[in-house]
Write an enzyme that holds these catalytic residues in place. Structure first.
Site, mmCIF file in Angstrom:
data_model
loop_
_atom_site.group_PDB
_atom_site.id
_atom_site.type_symbol
_atom_site.label_atom_id
_atom_site.label_comp_id
_atom_site.label_asym_id
_atom_site.label_seq_id
_atom_site.Cartn_x
_atom_site.Cartn_y
_atom_site.Cartn_z
ATOM 1 N N ALA A 37 -7.693 -5.362 -7.683
ATOM 2 C CA ALA A 37 -6.740 -6.303 -8.266
ATOM 3 C C ALA A 37 -7.420 -7.594 -8.702
ATOM 4 C CB ALA A 37 -5.633 -6.605 -7.261
ATOM 5 N N GLY A 53 -7.828 -1.396 -5.519
ATOM 6 C CA GLY A 53 -7.139 -0.696 -6.590
ATOM 7 C C GLY A 53 -8.070 0.106 -7.472
ATOM 8 N N GLU A 96 -8.431 3.258 -5.713
ATOM 9 C CA GLU A 96 -7.148 3.961 -5.809
ATOM 10 C C GLU A 96 -6.981 4.626 -7.171
ATOM 11 O OE1 GLU A 96 -3.998 1.862 -2.908
ATOM 12 O OE2 GLU A 96 -4.957 0.476 -4.306
ATOM 13 N N GLU A 125 -8.265 -3.910 1.330
ATOM 14 C CA GLU A 125 -7.109 -4.783 1.129
ATOM 15 C C GLU A 125 -6.702 -5.577 2.364
ATOM 16 O OE1 GLU A 125 -6.523 -1.678 -2.153
ATOM 17 O OE2 GLU A 125 -7.390 -1.772 -0.154
#
Length: 275
Positions: free
Chosen positions: A79, A124, A127, A147
């Site tokens: 992110a 992310g 991910e 995270e």
């Protein structure tokens, strides 16, 4: 079906997403191209990635996709925390919806998707790789879900997709410790599927995608659905999922062509998803 011409179509989605489609191999390459931020997932990048995935999902000619990066140091660092630092609660909720659409866009692609990971794939970014069916990483790759070290948790599917790869206890250790895992260990743990020499990850992923794309597109897409929908179900339910997929393929033109090509000792000319 006429033989496809060797034409690579290149499209841009905003400033940071590039989509290349090869008319001969039927393989598409989806590239994250925000090098100045190591492909950090801003709302704009995520929105354009979701847009590109929606176009690919409707493309019945594409048989496999490679998701990669134009930057040699990073696949995606996760992110965009600089952007997030300026958001109030309402802005954070809006950003969350956009990011979920991006992760869902990759995860929902009907054809096989291979992540080509070089350098950092964190949060992310990892991910996004987990949302793919297969992960090819080069020796420089470092992956992980850190995270909890910044006060959040994996929200792009990490808590659900990582256990499916490595098991519940191993996923818990990786998420709770927020540790970053180098390529060799990631391969041992099952976090990636293949480790290749530095800088060759996209070439190897494209070669793998090409091998997939030579098979029946109807069969491969149905197999992907069966693998996804059957996972985690009890055996009886899973076998029903498989049977539904089998019936879809068994009565398709691809099955007729595949059997004929085998008996005639020639390469199949698949009618495909439009057949």
């Amino acid at each position: 079906m006429a033989e496809a011409e060797r034409v690579e179509r290149v499209e841009r989605f905003g400033d940071w997403i590039e989509l290349r489609r090869d008319g001969e191999t039927r393989v598409a390459t989806l590239l994250l191209d925000r090098p100045e931020a190591l492909n950090a997932l801003s709302a704009e990048l995520a929105a354009r990635l979701a847009e590109a995935c929606a176009e690919l999902a409707a493309d019945r000619a594409t048989r496999a996709v490679v998701l990669g990066s134009t930057h040699e140091r990073a696949f995606c660092v996760g992110a965009d925390l600089k952007e997030r630092n300026g958001l109030d609660d309402a802005g954070l909720r809006r950003q969350r919806r956009v990011l979920r659409a991006a992760f869902g866009g990759v995860l929902g692609l009907p054809m096989p998707v291979i992540a080509a990971v070089r350098g950092f794939a964190l949060g992310g970014g990892y991910e996004l790789a987990l949302s793919c069916d297969l992960v090819v990483a080069d020796e420089s790759a470092v992956v992980g879900l850190p995270e909890v070290s910044v006060g959040v948790l994996p929200g792009g599917g990490g808590t659900q997709l990582l256990p499916r790869r490595v098991g519940a206890a191993r996923a818990a250790e990786l998420v709770f410790t927020a540790r970053k895992v180098p390529a060799a260990e990631a391969l041992t743990l099952g976090m990636v599927d293949q480790v290749v020499p530095t800088g060759s990850e996209r070439e190897e992923a494209l070669a793998l995608a090409g091998r997939i794309a030579r098979n029946s597109p109807v069969g491969v897409r149905a197999a992907k659905r069966a693998l996804r929908l059957g996972h985690g179900q009890d055996l009886a339910t899973g076998l029903e999922v498989e049977d539904a997929a089998w019936n879809e393929v068994a009565f398709s033109p691809d099955r007729v062509e595949g059997i004929a090509a085998f008996n005639e000792r020639r390469a199949p000319d698949w009618p495909g998803c439009d057949g």
